[in-house]
Design a protein around this motif. Structure first.
Motif, PDB file in Angstrom:
ATOM      1  N   PRO A  61      64.187 -67.130  27.292  1.00 19.58           N
ATOM      2  CA  PRO A  61      65.252 -66.948  26.695  1.00 19.58           C
ATOM      3  C   PRO A  61      65.026 -66.531  25.043  1.00 19.58           C
ATOM      4  O   PRO A  61      65.638 -65.463  24.476  1.00 19.58           O
ATOM      5  CB  PRO A  61      66.188 -68.005  26.757  1.00 19.58           C
ATOM      6  N   TYR A  62      63.858 -66.944  24.647  1.00 18.88           N
ATOM      7  CA  TYR A  62      63.431 -66.705  23.175  1.00 18.88           C
ATOM      8  C   TYR A  62      62.940 -65.104  23.089  1.00 18.88           C
ATOM      9  O   TYR A  62      63.490 -64.516  21.993  1.00 18.88           O
ATOM     10  CB  TYR A  62      62.641 -67.821  22.696  1.00 18.88           C
ATOM     11  N   GLU A  63      62.209 -64.921  24.110  1.00 16.21           N
ATOM     12  CA  GLU A  63      61.390 -63.720  24.225  1.00 16.21           C
ATOM     13  C   GLU A  63      62.507 -62.616  24.325  1.00 16.21           C
ATOM     14  O   GLU A  63      62.235 -61.462  23.672  1.00 16.21           O
ATOM     15  CB  GLU A  63      60.304 -63.575  25.082  1.00 16.21           C
ATOM     16  N   GLU A  64      63.519 -62.951  25.330  1.00 18.96           N
ATOM     17  CA  GLU A  64      64.490 -61.783  25.291  1.00 18.96           C
ATOM     18  C   GLU A  64      65.458 -61.894  24.387  1.00 18.96           C
ATOM     19  O   GLU A  64      66.019 -60.698  23.984  1.00 18.96           O
ATOM     20  CB  GLU A  64      65.458 -62.059  26.688  1.00 18.96           C
ATOM     21  N   SER A  65      65.604 -62.783  23.597  1.00 16.63           N
ATOM     22  CA  SER A  65      66.396 -62.730  22.258  1.00 16.63           C
ATOM     23  C   SER A  65      65.922 -61.960  21.347  1.00 16.63           C
ATOM     24  O   SER A  65      66.548 -61.235  20.565  1.00 16.63           O
ATOM     25  CB  SER A  65      66.826 -64.250  21.594  1.00 16.63           C
ATOM     26  N   ILE A  68      66.670 -58.137  22.178  1.00 13.63           N
ATOM     27  CA  ILE A  68      67.968 -58.110  21.842  1.00 13.63           C
ATOM     28  C   ILE A  68      67.959 -57.790  20.383  1.00 13.63           C
ATOM     29  O   ILE A  68      68.658 -56.773  19.800  1.00 13.63           O
ATOM     30  CB  ILE A  68      68.971 -59.100  22.129  1.00 13.63           C
ATOM     31  N   LEU A  69      67.414 -58.664  19.333  1.00 15.73           N
ATOM     32  CA  LEU A  69      67.330 -58.337  18.028  1.00 15.73           C
ATOM     33  C   LEU A  69      66.540 -57.091  17.672  1.00 15.73           C
ATOM     34  O   LEU A  69      67.203 -56.418  16.550  1.00 15.73           O
ATOM     35  CB  LEU A  69      66.654 -59.763  17.205  1.00 15.73           C
ATOM     36  N   LYS A  70      65.888 -56.713  18.208  1.00 14.37           N
ATOM     37  CA  LYS A  70      65.019 -55.424  17.838  1.00 14.37           C
ATOM     38  C   LYS A  70      65.914 -54.198  17.867  1.00 14.37           C
ATOM     39  O   LYS A  70      65.955 -53.368  17.014  1.00 14.37           O
ATOM     40  CB  LYS A  70      64.025 -55.099  18.800  1.00 14.37           C
ATOM     41  N   GLY A  71      67.142 -54.064  18.850  1.00 20.82           N
ATOM     42  CA  GLY A  71      68.109 -53.432  18.829  1.00 20.82           C
ATOM     43  C   GLY A  71      69.169 -53.370  17.691  1.00 20.82           C
ATOM     44  O   GLY A  71      69.832 -52.262  17.354  1.00 20.82           O
ATOM     45  N   ILE A  72      69.502 -54.773  17.382  1.00 18.48           N
ATOM     46  CA  ILE A  72      70.572 -54.609  16.461  1.00 18.48           C
ATOM     47  C   ILE A  72      70.106 -54.941  15.127  1.00 18.48           C
ATOM     48  O   ILE A  72      70.767 -54.478  14.077  1.00 18.48           O
ATOM     49  CB  ILE A  72      71.541 -55.769  16.964  1.00 18.48           C
ATOM     50  N   ARG A  73      68.892 -55.438  14.812  1.00 17.17           N
ATOM     51  CA  ARG A  73      68.372 -56.036  13.501  1.00 17.17           C
ATOM     52  C   ARG A  73      66.983 -55.603  13.709  1.00 17.17           C
ATOM     53  O   ARG A  73      66.134 -56.848  13.509  1.00 17.17           O
ATOM     54  CB  ARG A  73      68.676 -57.206  13.273  1.00 17.17           C
ATOM     55  N   PRO A  74      66.507 -54.272  13.632  1.00 17.43           N
ATOM     56  CA  PRO A  74      65.179 -54.054  13.851  1.00 17.43           C
ATOM     57  C   PRO A  74      64.156 -54.676  12.674  1.00 17.43           C
ATOM     58  O   PRO A  74      62.852 -55.056  12.965  1.00 17.43           O
ATOM     59  CB  PRO A  74      64.823 -52.775  13.762  1.00 17.43           C
ATOM     60  N   ASN A  75      64.642 -54.760  11.565  1.00 15.23           N
ATOM     61  CA  ASN A  75      63.945 -55.343  10.357  1.00 15.23           C
ATOM     62  C   ASN A  75      63.771 -56.857  10.378  1.00 15.23           C
ATOM     63  O   ASN A  75      63.107 -57.475   9.404  1.00 15.23           O
ATOM     64  CB  ASN A  75      64.427 -54.517   8.915  1.00 15.23           C
ATOM     65  N   PRO A 151      69.610 -66.079  25.578  1.00 15.51           N
ATOM     66  CA  PRO A 151      69.397 -65.181  24.980  1.00 15.51           C
ATOM     67  C   PRO A 151      70.237 -64.399  23.919  1.00 15.51           C
ATOM     68  O   PRO A 151      70.110 -64.050  22.730  1.00 15.51           O
ATOM     69  CB  PRO A 151      68.618 -63.950  25.809  1.00 15.51           C
ATOM     70  N   SER A 152      71.502 -64.091  24.660  1.00 13.53           N
ATOM     71  CA  SER A 152      72.335 -63.326  23.751  1.00 13.53           C
ATOM     72  C   SER A 152      73.152 -64.412  22.835  1.00 13.53           C
ATOM     73  O   SER A 152      73.367 -64.147  21.608  1.00 13.53           O
ATOM     74  CB  SER A 152      73.826 -63.173  24.714  1.00 13.53           C
ATOM     75  N   ALA A 153      73.136 -65.687  22.922  1.00 12.20           N
ATOM     76  CA  ALA A 153      73.728 -66.630  22.179  1.00 12.20           C
ATOM     77  C   ALA A 153      72.617 -66.802  20.987  1.00 12.20           C
ATOM     78  O   ALA A 153      73.154 -66.825  19.794  1.00 12.20           O
ATOM     79  CB  ALA A 153      73.657 -68.123  22.768  1.00 12.20           C
ATOM     80  N   ILE A 154      71.353 -66.901  21.227  1.00 10.54           N
ATOM     81  CA  ILE A 154      70.416 -66.919  19.916  1.00 10.54           C
ATOM     82  C   ILE A 154      70.469 -65.560  19.167  1.00 10.54           C
ATOM     83  O   ILE A 154      70.359 -65.832  17.915  1.00 10.54           O
ATOM     84  CB  ILE A 154      68.949 -66.986  20.549  1.00 10.54           C
ATOM     85  N   ALA A 155      70.615 -64.441  19.887  1.00  6.82           N
ATOM     86  CA  ALA A 155      70.531 -63.072  19.030  1.00  6.82           C
ATOM     87  C   ALA A 155      71.888 -62.943  18.126  1.00  6.82           C
ATOM     88  O   ALA A 155      71.744 -62.563  17.233  1.00  6.82           O
ATOM     89  CB  ALA A 155      70.630 -62.123  20.165  1.00  6.82           C
ATOM     90  N   ILE A 156      72.802 -63.535  18.901  1.00  8.76           N
ATOM     91  CA  ILE A 156      74.105 -63.480  17.891  1.00  8.76           C
ATOM     92  C   ILE A 156      73.882 -64.325  16.771  1.00  8.76           C
ATOM     93  O   ILE A 156      74.425 -63.912  15.576  1.00  8.76           O
ATOM     94  CB  ILE A 156      75.417 -63.838  18.892  1.00  8.76           C
ATOM     95  N   MET A 157      73.630 -65.601  17.092  1.00  7.64           N
ATOM     96  CA  MET A 157      73.288 -66.518  15.807  1.00  7.64           C
ATOM     97  C   MET A 157      72.404 -65.999  14.736  1.00  7.64           C
ATOM     98  O   MET A 157      72.493 -66.265  13.583  1.00  7.64           O
ATOM     99  CB  MET A 157      73.041 -67.895  16.331  1.00  7.64           C
ATOM    100  N   LEU A 158      71.244 -65.417  15.127  1.00  3.58           N
ATOM    101  CA  LEU A 158      70.244 -64.906  14.156  1.00  3.58           C
ATOM    102  C   LEU A 158      70.662 -63.619  13.500  1.00  3.58           C
ATOM    103  O   LEU A 158      70.205 -63.330  12.343  1.00  3.58           O
ATOM    104  CB  LEU A 158      68.775 -64.813  14.964  1.00  3.58           C
TER     105      LEU A 158
END
Length: 274
Positions: A61-65, A68-75, A151-158
């Protein structure tokens, strides 16, 4: 020389009518709890043997998050860290604890059933056992659902990290696994709601009429539980927990209505014979 006696750990004998004294109920509860704790501990030891494999599974889940973050926050820069001398040991123990709970769930859920069973009539035990057997796949299913939405939960929070300046996100792995355990276990326990409701109905504590009257409050309670129990309180995890709980409660209520009608018919037949 006095011999060590473990007789106090044995459960009391259940009378044919299922009626037990308060002391016997407490003795039985003590036995079930101790037995469950010992079994979970053995499950933890078994999971320690496969700790590296479990770590790789729970790390996905950490790796998948991050993907996901690369698509919405690449930097956005995120790095996993372990802080403290005891952090690696605590991480291993947390993974083993989660694995032990899931691995031994059929055993400790059966202990719950075995504690309740004496209160049921002989004809009702077979029906209640069927519903209790549903507890294992429901619990495991809830745990698996919590795992897959992580993964989605982590990505949303970060993703809430401010964009106005560059910042390095250090994700403490112990905190991450603690949150992950909380999410997975909350989903697993939340999915046991229908089993609890149906069991209380078969015992005679809860009627379908009472459930129908409390339906709106229970559904609202599922929404509140979903918001309070999910880490971070983000809406995706809340809905993923609350909506299935609502549907499972409605299914359990329908089963309780069927059981109450069956009981009423059986009582009417017994009156006719008398």
């Amino acid at each position: 020389m006095a011999r060590l006696s473990l007789g106090w750990l044995r459960p009391p004998k259940v009378p044919a009518d299922g009626v037990m004294s308060l002391a016997d109920h407490l003795r039985e509860l003590r036995y079930r709890l101790i037995f469950s704790v010992v079994v979970i501990f053995v499950g933890m030891i078994a999971c320690l043997i496969f700790n590296n494999q479990l770590f790789q599974v729970l790390l996905r889940p950490y790796e998948e998050s991050l993907e996901i973050l690369k698509g919405i926050r690449p930097n956005l820069d995120v790095q996993a860290v372990l802080g403290g001398v005891t952090a690696p040991l605590l991480l291993i123990l947390m993974i083993a604890a989660l694995g032990g709970l899931v691995l031994t769930s059929p055993v400790w859920l059966y202990q719950v059933w075995a504690y309740i069973a004496p209160a049921l009539l002989a004809k009702e035990k077979k029906y209640a056992l069927v519903f209790l057997l549903a507890a294992v796949p429901l619990f495991v299913g809830g745990v698996v659902l919590g795992y897959y939405i992580m993964p989605s939960a982590i990505a949303i929070m970060l993703a809430f990290t401010p964009e106005s300046f560059e910042v390095l996100n250090l994700l403490e792995m112990n905190d991450f696994f603690k949150m992950m355990m909380q999410l997975m276990l909350v989903f697993g326990l939340g999915f046991l709601l229908p089993v609890v409701v149906v069991t209380l109905n078969f015992v005679g504590v809860l009627s379908a009429k009472a459930l129908a009257g409390a339906r709106r409050y229970v559904l609202f309670g599922c929404a509140v539980f979903g918001a309070a129990a999910t880490p971070g309180g983000e809406p995706f995890s809340m809905l993923a927990l609350a909506v299935p709980m609502m549907l499972l409660f409605l299914i359990a209520e329908a089963i309780c209505h069927w059981n109450d009608r069956r009981r009423a018919k059986r009582a009417a037949k017994e009156l006719e014979r008398a």
